[in-house]
Motif scaffolding. Structure first.
Motif, short mmCIF file in Angstrom:
data_model
loop_
_atom_site.label_atom_id
_atom_site.label_comp_id
_atom_site.label_asym_id
_atom_site.label_seq_id
_atom_site.Cartn_x
_atom_site.Cartn_y
_atom_site.Cartn_z
N ARG A 1 0.83 -1.19 0.00
CA ARG A 1 0.00 0.00 0.00
C ARG A 1 0.87 1.25 0.00
O ARG A 1 1.81 1.37 0.76
N GLY A 2 0.58 2.18 -0.92
CA GLY A 2 1.32 3.43 -1.00
C GLY A 2 2.55 3.39 -1.90
O GLY A 2 3.23 4.39 -2.05
N TYR B 1 2.78 3.18 -5.18
CA TYR B 1 2.64 4.04 -6.35
C TYR B 1 2.91 5.49 -5.97
O TYR B 1 3.60 6.22 -6.68
N LEU B 2 2.40 5.93 -4.83
CA LEU B 2 2.65 7.29 -4.36
C LEU B 2 4.14 7.50 -4.12
O LEU B 2 4.70 8.54 -4.50
N LEU B 3 4.79 6.52 -3.55
CA LEU B 3 6.23 6.62 -3.31
C LEU B 3 7.00 6.76 -4.62
O LEU B 3 7.90 7.60 -4.73
N ASP C 1 -3.67 -2.59 -5.09
CA ASP C 1 -3.08 -2.63 -3.75
C ASP C 1 -1.99 -1.58 -3.58
O ASP C 1 -1.66 -1.22 -2.45
N LEU D 1 -2.17 1.50 -4.37
CA LEU D 1 -2.74 2.80 -4.03
C LEU D 1 -2.85 2.95 -2.52
O LEU D 1 -3.07 1.98 -1.80
N LEU D 2 -2.72 4.17 -2.06
CA LEU D 2 -2.78 4.44 -0.63
C LEU D 2 -4.20 4.25 -0.08
O LEU D 2 -4.39 3.87 1.06
N VAL E 1 -6.56 6.80 -0.22
CA VAL E 1 -7.06 8.09 0.23
C VAL E 1 -7.54 8.87 -0.98
O VAL E 1 -6.80 9.06 -1.94
N GLU F 1 -2.98 9.97 -5.32
CA GLU F 1 -1.94 9.67 -6.31
C GLU F 1 -2.16 10.41 -7.62
O GLU F 1 -1.20 10.80 -8.29
#
Length: 107
Positions: free
Chosen positions: A2-3, A5-7, A64, A66-67, A69, A78
């Motif tokens: 989780r997260g 992609y944002l990273l 999965d 994606l965060l 939010v 994102e």
């Protein structure tokens, strides 16, 4: 993860910022004009997303990575980071192309 992609987006955004800072292309050259240009791109892309979401062309993914939010309904955080990256990258590429077109050897 989780997260993830944002990273990845934040790392890519940091890479564009490093290139900008190294060659003083956009924000490092003229912070105010750069923020206006990047901000205008972000607004344009988010408006495009809003129209597409309202028209039912696409919806929030369920990956999965994606965060999970949402900034607005069906608009994940994102996407905001991605359009910011895209607008900043476009401004940096334009600055590089302009410098190279002007006959400078370096961006």
């Amino acid at each position: 993860m989780r997260g993830a992609y944002l990273l990845v987006l934040l790392v890519a955004l940091g890479g564009v910022a490093a290139v900008d800072a190294r060659w003083r292309l956009v924000l490092a050259a003229d912070r105010r004009a750069g923020l206006v240009a990047v901000g205008a791109g972000v607004v344009l892309f988010l408006a495009w997303d809003a129209v597409a979401l309202a028209s039912g062309f696409y919806s929030r993914g369920g990956a999965d990575a994606l965060l999970g939010v949402d900034v607005l309904p069906r608009l994940p955080v994102e996407e905001v980071v991605f359009v910011t990256f895209l607008a900043y990258l476009a401004a940096v590429v334009h600055a590089v192309a302009s410098r190279l077109g002007a006959g400078r050897d370096e961006p």
